[in-house]
Design an enzyme around this catalytic site. Structure first.
Site, mmCIF file in Angstrom:
data_model
loop_
_atom_site.group_PDB
_atom_site.id
_atom_site.type_symbol
_atom_site.label_atom_id
_atom_site.label_comp_id
_atom_site.label_asym_id
_atom_site.label_seq_id
_atom_site.Cartn_x
_atom_site.Cartn_y
_atom_site.Cartn_z
ATOM 1 N N HIS A 82 -6.594 68.957 -1.844
ATOM 2 C CA HIS A 82 -7.569 67.543 -1.591
ATOM 3 C C HIS A 82 -8.026 67.560 -0.279
ATOM 4 O O HIS A 82 -7.025 67.613 0.662
ATOM 5 C CB HIS A 82 -6.661 66.221 -1.863
ATOM 6 C CG HIS A 82 -6.409 66.162 -3.316
ATOM 7 N ND1 HIS A 82 -6.001 64.804 -3.912
ATOM 8 C CD2 HIS A 82 -6.679 66.808 -4.464
ATOM 9 C CE1 HIS A 82 -5.767 65.043 -5.309
ATOM 10 N NE2 HIS A 82 -6.243 66.261 -5.609
ATOM 11 N N TYR A 208 -6.527 54.932 -2.159
ATOM 12 C CA TYR A 208 -5.881 53.845 -1.911
ATOM 13 C C TYR A 208 -6.472 52.573 -1.468
ATOM 14 O O TYR A 208 -7.686 52.427 -0.757
ATOM 15 C CB TYR A 208 -5.154 53.987 -0.406
ATOM 16 C CG TYR A 208 -4.024 55.353 -0.248
ATOM 17 C CD1 TYR A 208 -4.437 56.658 -0.381
ATOM 18 C CD2 TYR A 208 -2.577 54.925 -0.170
ATOM 19 C CE1 TYR A 208 -3.566 57.705 -0.480
ATOM 20 C CE2 TYR A 208 -1.955 55.973 -0.196
ATOM 21 C CZ TYR A 208 -2.302 57.136 -0.289
ATOM 22 O OH TYR A 208 -1.417 58.311 -0.191
ATOM 23 N N PRO A 300 6.828 54.663 0.373
ATOM 24 C CA PRO A 300 5.993 55.603 -0.027
ATOM 25 C C PRO A 300 4.478 55.726 0.259
ATOM 26 O O PRO A 300 3.852 56.757 -0.014
ATOM 27 C CB PRO A 300 6.257 55.608 -1.695
ATOM 28 C CG PRO A 300 6.391 54.040 -1.780
ATOM 29 C CD PRO A 300 6.985 53.557 -0.576
ATOM 30 N N LYS A 304 5.184 60.415 3.104
ATOM 31 C CA LYS A 304 5.812 61.283 3.909
ATOM 32 C C LYS A 304 7.301 61.811 3.510
ATOM 33 O O LYS A 304 7.576 62.577 4.217
ATOM 34 C CB LYS A 304 5.713 60.438 5.265
ATOM 35 C CG LYS A 304 4.495 60.434 5.779
ATOM 36 C CD LYS A 304 4.164 61.753 6.689
ATOM 37 C CE LYS A 304 2.515 61.652 7.163
ATOM 38 N NZ LYS A 304 1.871 62.691 6.218
ATOM 39 N N TYR A 392 -2.041 61.991 7.986
ATOM 40 C CA TYR A 392 -1.873 62.132 6.507
ATOM 41 C C TYR A 392 -1.659 63.553 6.205
ATOM 42 O O TYR A 392 -0.937 63.880 5.357
ATOM 43 C CB TYR A 392 -3.096 61.734 5.867
ATOM 44 C CG TYR A 392 -2.902 61.388 4.209
ATOM 45 C CD1 TYR A 392 -2.538 60.155 3.883
ATOM 46 C CD2 TYR A 392 -3.177 62.360 3.289
ATOM 47 C CE1 TYR A 392 -2.373 59.927 2.189
ATOM 48 C CE2 TYR A 392 -2.629 62.219 1.949
ATOM 49 C CZ TYR A 392 -2.510 61.063 1.487
ATOM 50 O OH TYR A 392 -2.022 60.981 0.177
HETATM 51 C C1 PHB Z 1 1.890 60.408 -6.208
HETATM 52 O O1 PHB Z 1 0.914 60.999 -6.491
HETATM 53 O O2 PHB Z 1 2.881 60.143 -6.614
HETATM 54 C C2 PHB Z 1 1.751 59.726 -4.753
HETATM 55 C C3 PHB Z 1 0.538 60.088 -3.699
HETATM 56 C C4 PHB Z 1 0.705 59.304 -2.538
HETATM 57 C C5 PHB Z 1 1.370 58.616 -2.333
HETATM 58 C C6 PHB Z 1 2.542 58.335 -2.860
HETATM 59 C C7 PHB Z 1 2.643 58.845 -4.214
HETATM 60 O O3 PHB Z 1 1.150 57.959 -0.969
#
Ligand code: PHB
Length: 398
Positions: A82, A208, A300, A304, A392
């Site tokens: 990504h 997000y 989450p 990280k 990130y």
């Molecule tokens: C996930 O794909 O489970 C996932 C991705 C990004 C995050 C948290 C969980 O910040």
């Protein structure tokens, strides 16, 4: 009953005993093996349980590098690179172009796959992995560490080691062996409702989202399975939500003038994930060293957790190599400081992403507008976007 009084049926001598056979413990065992240092891994869970417990799915650039450089490279074939994410607010998506901003990407590759790969590799290399054990006790970590446990048949065993590693997760028994630690702790007044659904990905990258109804995250797993999350109460009962109600809530949070719609399908798993920030220091006491969630937990947002555990393990493998091969115990003294430098950056990043995107009960109109101002200043400024992209994809490892 304490296992201390029981004469063990077997005693194994190893250089490094690792308590916790999740991705961090296995990665450490793998790196040590490559450095000709032997280890034994114990875990009270069955390997199948770890393999089927869904966790986050994003690997930082250097986490992928660590896997690939150590010869575990399925991520390159089955993972998805990504090059950015979308930040969505006010019903409009704004792309953060990681490649363009910092020349780095992250990879969508579920933690369960990282576990599967490392488990397969350690097994192929003849690693001593003991899952599904009970009554685990770690003793004498100051001088000559030993692990005592009972196997699935109730037979007691002992492992005698030069060093013991606590990579035993957020319910660690090892971290309690550090006397008088300092513990930093933060609770959040919300949680994530996470689902797996049989439906095609709704977007090629992660979204997000900050909405007036609260946070939502669009992620993916495979061509036919999506991973989605939305902010909920910590006390939320997953079984109280029908599929229809879940989809209505997610669609409402993602709605916008571009007409974006999520692909819907049956919900095949649902869980509520707690939110917590936690750090324990020091991460070493005597011949015990802690790694990953045993020493620190992040919320989450930003994914990280696993990345930080892998970064610990990389530093730890180096530290142990020096301590064991060069008989340089002073190396152990440097571990806490080296690991914590990254831990606190990741703590801040996870906290920042969380507070920028979640809805706080009781927030004033000022608070809400300020939050939108913060998001606008991130997506509208190269410096702001670069800050996010760098954190990130992961700060370069030293
Ligand atoms: C996930 O794909 O489970 C996932 C991705 C990004 C995050 C948290 C969980 O910040």
């Amino acid at each position: 009953m304490s296992t201390a009084a029981v004469q063990p049926a077997s005693s194994t001598r190893t250089q490094v005993a690792i308590v916790g056979g999740g991705p961090a413990g296995l990665m450490l065992s793998h790196l040590l093996h490559l450095a000709n240092i032997d280890s034994v891994v114990v875990d009270n869970r069955a390997a199948e349980t770890i393999e089927t417990t869904h966790r986050a799915g994003i690997l930082e650039r250097d986490s992928v590098r660590l896997l690939v450089d150590s010869g575990v490279d399925r991520v390159l074939r089955d993972g998805h690179r990504h090059e950015g994410i979308d930040l969505r607010f006010g019903g409009v998506s704004h792309r953060i172009d990681f490649e363009g901003l910092v020349g780095a990407s992250c990879w969508l590759y579920p933690q369960t796959d990282v576990f599967i790969d490392l488990h397969a590799r350690r097994t192929a290399d003849g690693g001593d992995l003991r899952y599904g054990i009970g009554e685990t006790e770690v003793v004498d970590v100051e001088h000559s560490p030993r692990i005592r446990y009972a196997d699935a048949d109730g037979v007691h065993h002992e492992i005698v080691a030069d060093l013991v590693i606590g990579s035993d997760g957020s319910r660690s028994i090892c971290r309690d062996l550090v006397p008088h630690p300092t513990r930093y702790f933060r609770e959040y007044p919300f949680a994530w409702f996470g689902i797996l659904t049989e439906s095609a990905p709704s977007a090629p990258e992660l979204i997000y989202t900050r909405s007036e109804r609260g946070f939502a995250l669009v992620s993916q797993r495979t061509e036919s399975v999506q991973r989605l999350y939305f902010q909920c109460e910590p006390t939320e009962d997953p079984s109280a939500w029908s599929d229809d109600r879940i989809w209505a809530e997610l669609q409402a949070r993602l709605a916008g003038e571009d007409g974006f719609r999520l692909n819907e399908g049956p919900v095949i798993e649902r869980t509520v994930l707690p939110f917590r920030s936690f750090v324990q220091t020091p991460m070493r006491h005597g011949r015990l060293l802690l790694a990953g969630d045993a020493a620190h937990t992040v919320p989450p947002t930003g994914a990280k957790g696993l990345n930080l555990a892998l970064a610990d393990v990389r530093v730890l493998a180096e530290t142990i190599e020096r301590a064991v091969n060069k008989k340089d115990d002073a190396a152990l003294d440097t571990y806490t400081e080296r690991a914590l430098a990254r831990v606190w950056k990741a703590q801040h990043f996870s906290y920042w992403m969380t507070s920028m995107l979640h809805r706080l009960e009781g927030a004033s109109d000022f608070d809400e507008q300020r939050q939108l101002g913060e998001l606008a200043s991130i997506v509208g400024s190269q410096a702001g976007s670069t800050y996010l992209a760098e954190g990130y994809t992961g700060w370069p490892q030293r």
